[in-house]
Design a protein around this motif. Sequence first.
Motif, short mmCIF file in Angstrom:
data_model
loop_
_atom_site.label_atom_id
_atom_site.label_comp_id
_atom_site.label_asym_id
_atom_site.label_seq_id
_atom_site.Cartn_x
_atom_site.Cartn_y
_atom_site.Cartn_z
N GLY A 71 25.43 39.47 53.91
CA GLY A 71 25.78 38.07 54.08
C GLY A 71 27.20 37.71 53.72
N ALA A 72 28.03 38.71 53.41
CA ALA A 72 29.41 38.40 53.03
C ALA A 72 30.25 38.07 54.26
CB ALA A 72 30.02 39.57 52.29
N THR A 73 31.16 37.12 54.10
CA THR A 73 32.10 36.83 55.19
C THR A 73 33.38 37.63 55.02
OG1 THR A 73 32.91 34.93 53.96
CG2 THR A 73 31.24 34.50 55.63
N SER A 74 33.72 37.96 53.78
CA SER A 74 34.86 38.84 53.55
C SER A 74 34.67 39.60 52.25
CB SER A 74 36.18 38.08 53.56
OG SER A 74 36.12 36.98 52.72
N ILE A 75 35.27 40.77 52.20
CA ILE A 75 35.21 41.61 51.00
C ILE A 75 36.62 42.06 50.64
CG2 ILE A 75 34.32 43.74 49.95
CD1 ILE A 75 31.89 43.58 51.69
N LEU A 76 36.99 41.83 49.39
CA LEU A 76 38.28 42.25 48.87
C LEU A 76 38.10 43.56 48.12
CD1 LEU A 76 41.30 41.41 47.93
CD2 LEU A 76 40.15 40.51 45.92
N VAL A 77 38.98 44.52 48.37
CA VAL A 77 38.91 45.80 47.66
C VAL A 77 40.16 45.95 46.81
CG1 VAL A 77 38.67 48.30 47.89
CG2 VAL A 77 37.62 46.80 49.59
N LEU A 78 39.96 46.29 45.54
CA LEU A 78 41.08 46.49 44.62
C LEU A 78 40.94 47.84 43.94
CD1 LEU A 78 40.91 43.02 42.82
CD2 LEU A 78 42.54 43.66 44.58
N ALA A 79 42.07 48.43 43.60
CA ALA A 79 42.10 49.66 42.81
C ALA A 79 42.73 49.30 41.47
CB ALA A 79 42.90 50.73 43.54
N ALA A 80 41.90 49.25 40.43
CA ALA A 80 42.33 48.69 39.15
C ALA A 80 43.43 49.50 38.47
CB ALA A 80 41.13 48.54 38.23
N GLY A 81 43.57 50.77 38.80
CA GLY A 81 44.54 51.60 38.09
C GLY A 81 45.77 51.96 38.90
N ASN A 82 45.92 51.37 40.08
CA ASN A 82 47.12 51.62 40.88
C ASN A 82 48.27 50.74 40.39
OD1 ASN A 82 45.94 53.51 42.50
ND2 ASN A 82 45.98 52.30 44.37
N PRO A 83 49.52 51.10 40.72
CA PRO A 83 50.65 50.24 40.33
C PRO A 83 50.47 48.81 40.84
CG PRO A 83 51.44 52.30 41.30
CD PRO A 83 49.96 52.31 41.43
N ASN A 84 49.98 48.67 42.06
CA ASN A 84 49.59 47.37 42.60
C ASN A 84 48.11 47.45 42.93
OD1 ASN A 84 52.27 46.19 42.70
ND2 ASN A 84 52.65 47.67 44.33
N PRO A 85 47.30 46.54 42.39
CA PRO A 85 45.85 46.72 42.56
C PRO A 85 45.33 46.46 43.97
CG PRO A 85 46.33 44.72 41.31
CD PRO A 85 47.64 45.43 41.50
N GLY A 86 46.06 45.71 44.78
CA GLY A 86 45.54 45.35 46.11
C GLY A 86 45.33 46.56 47.00
N VAL A 87 44.24 46.58 47.75
CA VAL A 87 43.98 47.66 48.70
C VAL A 87 43.78 47.08 50.10
CG1 VAL A 87 42.44 49.53 49.37
CG2 VAL A 87 42.98 49.18 46.97
N ALA A 88 42.76 46.26 50.25
CA ALA A 88 42.46 45.72 51.57
C ALA A 88 41.49 44.56 51.46
CB ALA A 88 41.87 46.79 52.48
N THR A 89 41.45 43.75 52.50
CA THR A 89 40.43 42.72 52.63
C THR A 89 39.82 42.85 54.02
OG1 THR A 89 41.90 41.29 51.35
CG2 THR A 89 39.95 40.26 52.31
N PHE A 90 38.50 42.93 54.05
CA PHE A 90 37.78 42.98 55.33
C PHE A 90 37.22 41.61 55.63
CE2 PHE A 90 36.94 47.44 53.74
CZ PHE A 90 37.80 48.05 54.62
N HIS A 91 37.35 41.19 56.88
CA HIS A 91 36.78 39.91 57.30
C HIS A 91 35.73 40.17 58.36
CE1 HIS A 91 40.07 37.88 55.21
NE2 HIS A 91 40.86 38.79 55.75
N PHE A 92 34.53 39.64 58.12
CA PHE A 92 33.43 39.86 59.06
C PHE A 92 33.18 38.59 59.87
CE2 PHE A 92 32.86 42.33 55.18
CZ PHE A 92 32.94 43.60 55.71
N SER A 93 32.33 38.71 60.87
CA SER A 93 32.02 37.55 61.72
C SER A 93 30.53 37.56 62.00
CB SER A 93 32.80 37.66 63.03
OG SER A 93 32.24 38.71 63.80
N LYS A 94 30.08 36.56 62.76
CA LYS A 94 28.65 36.52 63.08
C LYS A 94 28.26 37.65 64.03
CE LYS A 94 28.99 33.08 66.82
NZ LYS A 94 30.44 33.02 67.00
#
Lengths: 140, 108
Positions: A71-94
């Motif tokens: 049921g998620a519309t989007s999922i954010l993925v982070l890597a907590a131990g990287n120099p920058n935590p951001g990895v990706a965001t997925f956006h889903f649709s119907k």
Amino acid sequence: MEMTRRDLFALAAGLAAVGLISLPADASEEAVKAAVEKFAGGMPKSGGVEIVAPEIAENGNTVPIEVAAAGATSILVLAAGNPNPGVATFHFSKMSAESRGATRIRLAKTQEVVAVAKMADGSTTMSRREVKVTIGGCGG
Amino acid sequence: MSNIKPRVKVPSTAKPGEAIVIKTLISHPMESGQRKGKDGKPIPRKIINKFVATYNGEEVFSADLLPAIAANPYIEFSLKLNESGTLKFVWTDDDGSTFDLENKIKVA
């Protein structure tokens, strides 16, 4: 109070659970928190996001991961131990059969992968999963 | 760079409402901006920062990508379709250039 063997086991299990929840904070924990709050607009409740990742990744340059939350519309993925935590965001649709996405990521060292799912009603949930990295990605 | 080449794996037919898995890959170095070159200067960041899939013009899946995505970014997602159409993939580079691919899917 009479302490039975059963009580003792329950107590030990309880203590272990508390210990697990209060894992030590990483150096970039602040950055992770900021990214989570920016995405979720607050602190999401924990659990509910499935993270498929290897327990041990030999090469941190390419670690296959998969995230899913019903049921998620989007999922954010982070890597907590990287120099920058951001990895990706997925956006889903119907038209998504499932709110599930997979990719390959870089992990600088052994760390936790964090996934935050945003539901259609705006509620958010967050899960974490540790991945042990033998040879780190990034830098070089 | 001329060697950037997208590839996708898409079923050519599907049953209505059936879950199908779409696998995509684009050969791209995904230079993170964290690495240093031989001269000690950082190599500037150059990555694919956006991936969008549209079906008959409607966005069905997208992903915002950051430097922590591995080189040759691989993205897998699922769809359920009710009508035949064209699935289009667009990858956007930091320098603004785009790479795209189209696949027809017959739904019956």
